[in-house]
Structure formats: C-alpha cells, structure tokens
Scaffold this motif. Structure first.
Motif, PDB file in Angstrom:
ATOM      1  N   PHE A  54      44.693  48.945  28.503  1.00  0.00           N
ATOM      2  CA  PHE A  54      43.293  49.304  28.185  1.00  0.00           C
ATOM      3  C   PHE A  54      42.803  49.994  28.874  1.00  0.00           C
ATOM      4  N   CYS A  55      42.572  50.146  30.040  1.00  0.00           N
ATOM      5  CA  CYS A  55      41.913  50.675  30.916  1.00  0.00           C
ATOM      6  C   CYS A  55      42.878  52.675  31.195  1.00  0.00           C
ATOM      7  N   HIS A 106      39.751  42.926  28.003  1.00  0.00           N
ATOM      8  CA  HIS A 106      40.488  42.648  29.130  1.00  0.00           C
ATOM      9  C   HIS A 106      39.359  42.650  30.538  1.00  0.00           C
ATOM     10  N   CYS A 147      46.626  48.205  33.901  1.00  0.00           N
ATOM     11  CA  CYS A 147      46.064  47.445  32.400  1.00  0.00           C
ATOM     12  C   CYS A 147      45.667  49.207  31.553  1.00  0.00           C
ATOM     13  N   HIS A 206      40.566  40.521  33.579  1.00  0.00           N
ATOM     14  CA  HIS A 206      39.738  41.489  34.776  1.00  0.00           C
ATOM     15  C   HIS A 206      38.935  40.983  35.810  1.00  0.00           C
TER      16      HIS A 206
END
Ligand SMILES: [Zn+2]
Length: 257
Positions: free
Chosen positions: A160-161, A180, A158, A184
C-alpha cells in the motif's frame, strides 16, 4: 431534474413504489423501511435518509469517483465531499452556503437534521491516532535513515506504501485505505516507501530538487559526510523528513494526545 437530498424529497419521488431507478449507471432509490430510504449504487447504500431528517453516508469501501459523485448529488446539501491527493474530506457549509469547517471523510458519517456532522464521528472507532506515537515513529524512521540501516524503497515494502497507480498516487491513498499506516506504527515497521511518500507529499516548496537528490544519494550510500558541514546538512534534512512524516499522518488521521 428532480432534486433529492433529504427524506421528504426521496419520499415524494418514490411515492408508493418500493424502488425506482435514478439517472446514471447502477443507481436507484429504494425504501428500506417505514422511516428509511436509501440511494443505492451497485450493492451499497451510499446515502441513507431517515424520516427525522438525518442522513448516513457510506462508501462500503468503494472510494470511487462515482461513489463520491452520488454522495454529492444525493447527500444533504450542507456537506460536500472532495478528494485531495487521495484523501477524502468533507466540508460542512452553513445556511448561506459559506464553508464552516472541513474534516476527514469516514464511512458511517452521520449528517444531523440541522446539516451538521454528528459528534459521534469523533468516537475512537474513527481514524484517530496518538500524536506521541506518530512522533516516536517518525524519529525512529529518521534515525534509521541517518544510520544507513533503512533500506531504499523496494518491493519488499508494504505494498500500500510501495505501489502507485497511474497518476503516481500511492496505492493506499488511491484506494482510501489508511489502516496499514496505523499498523506500521503499532508494529514499529519502518517502511522505506513511507518515508519517500511523506517527502513527496510534503511538496516541492518544502523539499527542493537539491533536497530530494541529496535524500536519494544518501539512501544509495553515495553521500556520506566527510566533513562537519555535510553532516550538518544531513542532520537538518533528517529533521525536516521527520516533520514531513508527521504531516503525512496528520493529513490522514486525527491526532489525539
Ligand atoms: Zn503501508
């Protein structure tokens, strides 16, 4: 400089005008209707005053330094909005200025005429998450890490991670987006970068250089236990990673049972 922090002050400043510019870029004050006046930054009413004395705070999705600054300049004086590691928080102060409590900032925050936060912020539409679901997710993540089935952080994660801004803050935190993370958990998607972020966010005092090195080597397949002692250390490290993941979520969501 004129102080504007409530409807009465905003009303006095506007007078008969429908709109007036305020100091600072792209900032103005405008009358919305007979009982509503807003402080607008670019295209977002970041602070909206009601004649009854309440106020609404909203970033419009733009969690920038300037948005925060405008809220702190024009918002009710009982609240202060601040940021810690990318997470926005709001501290509520009493009459004497002493802090009473701090909670997560969320868009649509309503400050009541008495300067308190409206209880509606605890409604389920806020960033709340099941404590049990987070615990389960953290356990699964650590199990995969121990099994060696969790890949090392990579661009397939991901974003954003995975992605970071110049200061090293994960993109999700830098842009104030935590949805997000909830997704998850919902999808059971074990994001390698999330584990890494949780370990980093947990602080150097909780995970020493040795710990971090061990975690990285384990991930790279270089530190396989050849004796009970090493296996024990790895298992113990796994338990602490689990705690770090739970803490990571607790700083971004409010837990509900
Ligand atoms: Zn993510």
């Amino acid at each position: 400089m004129t102080v504007i922090r409530n409807y009465a002050q905003a009303d006095a400043y506007l007078g008969r005008k429908a709109e007036r510019p305020l100091p600072g870029r792209a900032t103005r004050i405008r009358r919305v209707n007979d009982s509503t006046i807003a402080i607008r930054y670019h295209d977002t009413d970041v602070v909206t005053y009601q004649a009854d004395g309440s106020a609404l705070l909203n970033t419009g999705g733009w969690r920038t330094l300037t948005t925060k600054d405008r809220m702190n300049t024009y918002g009710p004086k009982s609240v202060a909005i601040w940021q810690e590691r990318g997470v926005w928080r709001v501290t509520v102060r009493g009459e004497n200025g002493a802090p009473r409590y701090t909670t997560l900032f969320r868009d649509g925050l309503i400050v009541t005429p008495t300067g308190d936060l409206a209880t509606s912020i605890n409604a389920p539409h806020g960033p709340v998450i099941s404590r049990k679901a987070v615990g389960k997710f953290a356990s699964k993540m650590v199990k995969a890490w121990l099994d060696g089935t969790l890949e090392a952080p990579n661009t397939g994660d991901c974003w954003f991670c995975y992605l970071r801004d110049q200061s090293g803050t994960p993109m999700g935190d830098a842009t104030g987006q935590h949805d997000h993370l909830a997704e998850h958990i919902r999808d059971g998607y074990l994001v390698p970068s999330l584990l890494k972020n949780a370990v980093i966010a947990h602080g150097k005092e909780k995970f020493s250089e040795f710990d971090r090195d061990l975690i990285a080597r384990w991930w790279a397949g270089e530190a396989r236990p050849d004796d009970n002692f090493t296996a024990g250390i790895i298992r113990y490290t796994g338990q602490r990673i689990r705690a770090a993941i739970i803490a990571y979520f607790s700083h971004r969501f409010e837990f509900v049972d």
